[in-house]
Every structure is written in structure tokens, then in C-alpha cells.
Design an enzyme around this catalytic site. Sequence first.
Site, PDB file in Angstrom:
ATOM      1  N   LYS A  48     -11.304  21.585  14.309  1.00  0.00           N
ATOM      2  CA  LYS A  48     -12.117  21.417  15.507  1.00  0.00           C
ATOM      3  C   LYS A  48     -11.326  20.724  16.627  1.00  0.00           C
ATOM      4  O   LYS A  48     -11.837  20.519  17.719  1.00  0.00           O
ATOM      5  CB  LYS A  48     -13.365  20.578  15.183  1.00  0.00           C
TER       6      LYS A  48
ATOM      7  N   LYS B 227       0.748  14.729   6.622  1.00  0.00           N
ATOM      8  CA  LYS B 227       0.721  13.415   7.271  1.00  0.00           C
ATOM      9  C   LYS B 227       1.912  12.536   6.880  1.00  0.00           C
ATOM     10  O   LYS B 227       2.508  11.888   7.735  1.00  0.00           O
ATOM     11  CB  LYS B 227      -0.588  12.697   6.939  1.00  0.00           C
TER      12      LYS B 227
ATOM     13  N   ASP C 292      -5.979   7.833  12.402  1.00  0.00           N
ATOM     14  CA  ASP C 292      -7.124   7.922  11.486  1.00  0.00           C
ATOM     15  C   ASP C 292      -7.855   6.592  11.317  1.00  0.00           C
ATOM     16  O   ASP C 292      -9.084   6.524  11.378  1.00  0.00           O
ATOM     17  CB  ASP C 292      -6.674   8.368  10.085  1.00  0.00           C
TER      18      ASP C 292
ATOM     19  N   GLY D 106      -3.371   9.618   0.507  1.00  0.00           N
ATOM     20  CA  GLY D 106      -2.961   9.518   1.908  1.00  0.00           C
ATOM     21  C   GLY D 106      -4.091   9.047   2.812  1.00  0.00           C
ATOM     22  O   GLY D 106      -3.860   8.300   3.768  1.00  0.00           O
ATOM     23  N   ALA D 107      -5.312   9.472   2.525  1.00  0.00           N
ATOM     24  CA  ALA D 107      -6.445   9.095   3.394  1.00  0.00           C
ATOM     25  C   ALA D 107      -6.653   7.587   3.361  1.00  0.00           C
ATOM     26  O   ALA D 107      -6.911   6.962   4.395  1.00  0.00           O
ATOM     27  CB  ALA D 107      -7.705   9.828   2.947  1.00  0.00           C
TER      28      ALA D 107
ATOM     29  N   ASN E 251      -9.541   3.133  -7.527  1.00  0.00           N
ATOM     30  CA  ASN E 251      -9.091   4.518  -7.697  1.00  0.00           C
ATOM     31  C   ASN E 251      -9.250   4.958  -9.144  1.00  0.00           C
ATOM     32  O   ASN E 251      -9.197   4.140 -10.068  1.00  0.00           O
ATOM     33  CB  ASN E 251      -7.618   4.629  -7.278  1.00  0.00           C
TER      34      ASN E 251
ATOM     35  N   THR F   3      -7.148   6.543 -10.881  1.00  0.00           N
ATOM     36  CA  THR F   3      -5.911   6.070 -11.520  1.00  0.00           C
ATOM     37  C   THR F   3      -5.620   4.678 -10.960  1.00  0.00           C
ATOM     38  O   THR F   3      -5.136   4.547  -9.836  1.00  0.00           O
ATOM     39  CB  THR F   3      -4.741   7.030 -11.199  1.00  0.00           C
TER      40      THR F   3
ATOM     41  N   SER G 292      -3.433   2.392 -11.400  1.00  0.00           N
ATOM     42  CA  SER G 292      -2.072   1.976 -11.036  1.00  0.00           C
ATOM     43  C   SER G 292      -1.699   2.425  -9.623  1.00  0.00           C
ATOM     44  O   SER G 292      -0.963   1.729  -8.922  1.00  0.00           O
ATOM     45  CB  SER G 292      -1.071   2.525 -12.055  1.00  0.00           C
TER      46      SER G 292
ATOM     47  N   MET H 205     -15.332  10.190   4.459  1.00  0.00           N
ATOM     48  CA  MET H 205     -14.415  10.690   5.492  1.00  0.00           C
ATOM     49  C   MET H 205     -14.567  12.193   5.703  1.00  0.00           C
ATOM     50  O   MET H 205     -14.094  12.738   6.693  1.00  0.00           O
ATOM     51  CB  MET H 205     -12.979  10.363   5.102  1.00  0.00           C
TER      52      MET H 205
END
Length: 275
Positions: free
Chosen positions: A20, A70, A96, A124-125, A145, A147, A149, A215
Site C-alpha cells: 500500500k 530489511k 518501523d 526482524g520485526a 519467543n 525459541t 535462546s 503488527m
Amino acid sequence: MAQAAPDLYAVFGNPIAHSKSPRIHAIFAQQCGHTLRYEKRLAPLDGFAASVQAFIAEGGRGANVTVPFKLEAHALADELAPAARVDGKILGDNTDGAGLVTDIVERAGQAIAGRRVLVLGAGGATRGVLLPLLQQGPQQLLVANRTASTAQQMVAQFQHDFAASIGHTAFAACGLDHIAGQFDLIINATSASLQAQVPTLPENVFATDAMAYDMVYGKDLTPFLAYAQQRGARVRDGLGMLVEQAARAFFIWRQIQPETHAVYAALRSELQSGQ
Ligand code: ATR
């Protein structure tokens, strides 16, 4: 007298057809009385840098970079903001996080300072939004998360690189299965919504009057937001973040702050009517 060609901008991604950004920047430009071209550029997965160089050779003045490039864009930039504008160099900035914070604090009126904030995901976000969130001075910022670690490594790196921005915030990481306590703001930065999944959360994670933020955006509530709404949270998707990050990019390029409410309202109603 021949008119100079309008300044050229683009958004790079793969895929990019759904973007967009051209529409948002066209509205900003019209609003500010600027004439510019803003194009979608589909870069090959192994050809981002070459696509950017070709764009610069064409006279490209600035570009937004989206998934999955990114981190490559970060590596490609000669200098990262805050930095002076220097001709002939690629200047990088991350819009962002600022877009997210502006949407939450200014548009939604949800304070981050002094609040307990939970960020889900450590990709990355998440990386793109942690510093602007920390700079708001939350009481707690927990990165959880699947994961564990990955989240722990990311938080350790931020603790090392940005110690001054952390201040009094209790900044930590854990696995999704080790989230303890309640939170005023829970931000879903996982890609689970794209697979129609919800990260597994403890039942009582939403504080009274908590806000759940995804997001991702769409016509309907994302699975995470539907889950949060059932548990009494206020819900908000990432459309405002998209518009606010675009406004920040426009400001960096054109030194003028566009008005975002009308664009947000237009995109929201288009989304609702399935356009
Ligand atoms: P992005 O750039 O969008 O952040 P990414 O770097 O691939 O994408 O990261 C995706 C994030 O979503 C990761 O934190 C991932 O968790 P893992 O590190 O354990 O892979 C998270 N994620 C993806 N699908 C998920 C799911 N179904 N439930 C919970 N977390 C999920």
C-alpha cells in the site's frame, strides 16, 4: 522550458504486489503539494543490492525496504541515522519502531512510559521496534519467543549496544512458556498470524484494560487479536503503524510532516470494503 522529472522513490520487497506504500505516499505528496514518482520494485531474493544500485543509477532518491530485505538494507547502508545527509551515500533509517510507537502513543492514546510491555517474537520485526519502545521508558519490557535462546541473544545484544537507552526498564527475555506476570501492552511481532496461528500464552497475561497490538493487519481481526479480545483486551492492528512509518519516511525524504489521519481512515475503509 522542459520540466525536471519528478523525484523517484520506491518500495523494495518480495513479494511486493500487495504493498500500500505507493498509495500512501501519493496521498502524502498530494497533500503537501509535492510532485513525485513512487514505485513498487520486486527485487529478486538474491538480487536486492543490485536492484538498489540500478534504482540509484536511475536517479532514485529514496526507498522503503520491506520483507525480506530489511536486514540486507541495514547492511547495505553506508551510514545509519542519526546522520547528516551526504550526497552519494546510502543513508539508512528504521522507520518501523517510530511508526509503531507513534501509532500506539499518539493515535491510540496508550502510554508506554511506566507500563508493562510484552513483545512476542524475536525476529526482524522485533529487532526493529525494541529501541523506540525502550526509549519510551516502560516499567518492564519482556521479549518472549517460541525459541527462548533467540530472544535471550537479542536482548543481550541490546543490553550491550544500547545500555544508555534502557534506563530503569526491567528488560529481559524468555520462552513463550515462561511468561510470568500481567502486561498492559502486548505486541505480537511473530509471524504466527500469517499462518493463522496464535502464539501460546498464559491465560492471565492481559492486565485489566490491556491493549493487544498485532503488527499485521487485515479486514478481520488477526487470530491473536481475536484471542486477546475474548480475554477482555482492547485490540489494535498494524495499519496505523504502516501509515506512521510511511509518514516518517516521507519526512526524512521531503522534510515535511504529512498529516496521517485522512490516509489512515481511507485505508481502513478500503480494507473494510475489501478493496
Ligand atoms: P520477521 O522478520 O517477520 O520478524 P522472522 O525473522 O522469520 O520474521 O521471525 C518470525 C518470528 O515469529 C520468530 O520469533 C518466530 O519464532 P521462532 O524464533 O521460535 O521461530 C515467530 N513465530 C513464527 N511462527 C510462530 C508461531 N506459530 N508461534 C509462535 N511464534 C512464531
